[in-house]
Design a protein around this motif. Structure first.
Motif, PDB file in Angstrom:
ATOM      1  N   ALA A  17     -27.167  28.422 -92.775  1.00  0.00           N
ATOM      2  CA  ALA A  17     -27.424  27.417 -91.737  1.00  0.00           C
ATOM      3  C   ALA A  17     -26.143  26.637 -91.468  1.00  0.00           C
ATOM      4  O   ALA A  17     -25.417  26.289 -92.388  1.00  0.00           O
ATOM      5  CB  ALA A  17     -28.529  26.466 -92.173  1.00  0.00           C
ATOM      6  N   HIS A  18     -25.893  26.381 -90.212  1.00  0.00           N
ATOM      7  CA  HIS A  18     -24.732  25.587 -89.812  1.00  0.00           C
ATOM      8  C   HIS A  18     -25.153  24.121 -89.785  1.00  0.00           C
ATOM      9  O   HIS A  18     -26.082  23.739 -89.088  1.00  0.00           O
ATOM     10  CB  HIS A  18     -24.257  26.030 -88.424  1.00  0.00           C
ATOM     11  N   PHE A  23     -21.343  24.871 -93.650  1.00  0.00           N
ATOM     12  CA  PHE A  23     -22.446  25.817 -93.749  1.00  0.00           C
ATOM     13  C   PHE A  23     -23.172  25.608 -95.072  1.00  0.00           C
ATOM     14  O   PHE A  23     -22.581  25.199 -96.061  1.00  0.00           O
ATOM     15  CB  PHE A  23     -21.935  27.261 -93.713  1.00  0.00           C
ATOM     16  N   GLN A  24     -24.436  25.902 -95.070  1.00  0.00           N
ATOM     17  CA  GLN A  24     -25.228  25.967 -96.296  1.00  0.00           C
ATOM     18  C   GLN A  24     -25.785  27.383 -96.355  1.00  0.00           C
ATOM     19  O   GLN A  24     -26.288  27.894 -95.355  1.00  0.00           O
ATOM     20  CB  GLN A  24     -26.363  24.958 -96.271  1.00  0.00           C
ATOM     21  N   THR A  81     -27.542  33.231-105.299  1.00  0.00           N
ATOM     22  CA  THR A  81     -26.299  32.685-104.780  1.00  0.00           C
ATOM     23  C   THR A  81     -26.613  31.467-103.937  1.00  0.00           C
ATOM     24  O   THR A  81     -27.576  31.467-103.186  1.00  0.00           O
ATOM     25  CB  THR A  81     -25.554  33.729-103.923  1.00  0.00           C
ATOM     26  N   ALA A  82     -25.824  30.445-104.087  1.00  0.00           N
ATOM     27  CA  ALA A  82     -25.996  29.224-103.292  1.00  0.00           C
ATOM     28  C   ALA A  82     -24.629  28.626-103.030  1.00  0.00           C
ATOM     29  O   ALA A  82     -23.775  28.601-103.908  1.00  0.00           O
ATOM     30  CB  ALA A  82     -26.877  28.220-104.015  1.00  0.00           C
ATOM     31  N   GLN A  83     -24.452  28.160-101.808  1.00  0.00           N
ATOM     32  CA  GLN A  83     -23.193  27.539-101.438  1.00  0.00           C
ATOM     33  C   GLN A  83     -23.465  26.429-100.442  1.00  0.00           C
ATOM     34  O   GLN A  83     -24.228  26.607 -99.497  1.00  0.00           O
ATOM     35  CB  GLN A  83     -22.265  28.578-100.810  1.00  0.00           C
ATOM     36  N   MET A  84     -22.884  25.287-100.688  1.00  0.00           N
ATOM     37  CA  MET A  84     -23.076  24.158 -99.781  1.00  0.00           C
ATOM     38  C   MET A  84     -21.725  23.627 -99.354  1.00  0.00           C
ATOM     39  O   MET A  84     -20.747  23.800 -99.970  1.00  0.00           O
ATOM     40  CB  MET A  84     -23.881  23.060-100.452  1.00  0.00           C
TER      41      MET A  84
END
Length: 84
Positions: A17-18, A23-24, A81-84
């Motif tokens: 998601a932007h 981005f997340q 996987t997770a990125q914020m």
């Protein structure tokens, strides 16, 4: 993605998601085994605070779409996987 073993299926889902200037994103890889002891288990190392939420969501959705799961097969959570 089909594996080379009978009774096994691997699936990876990804979301992004932007959010303004950043981005997340998150991803989730699971294997379904129809030839092993029925249970849900984690192969991936993940922060403890996510384990209960992932287990609850996975159990609810498996029951919703596959009423006999995990009674009819094993589920392995292989990657988070997770990125914020």
């Amino acid at each position: 993605m089909p594996l080379n073993h009978p009774g096994e299926v691997e699936h990876y889902a990804f979301f992004r998601a932007h959010l303004g200037s950043r981005f997340q994103s998150a991803g989730f890889r699971v294997e379904f085994h129809y030839n092993q002891e029925p249970r849900i288990r984690f192969i991936a190392q993940l922060p403890e605070e996510y384990a209960d939420a992932i287990m609850k969501g996975l159990s609810q959705e498996l029951a919703r779409y596959f009423p006999n799961s995990p009674d009819s097969g094993s589920v392995r959570v292989k990657e988070i996987t997770a990125q914020m």
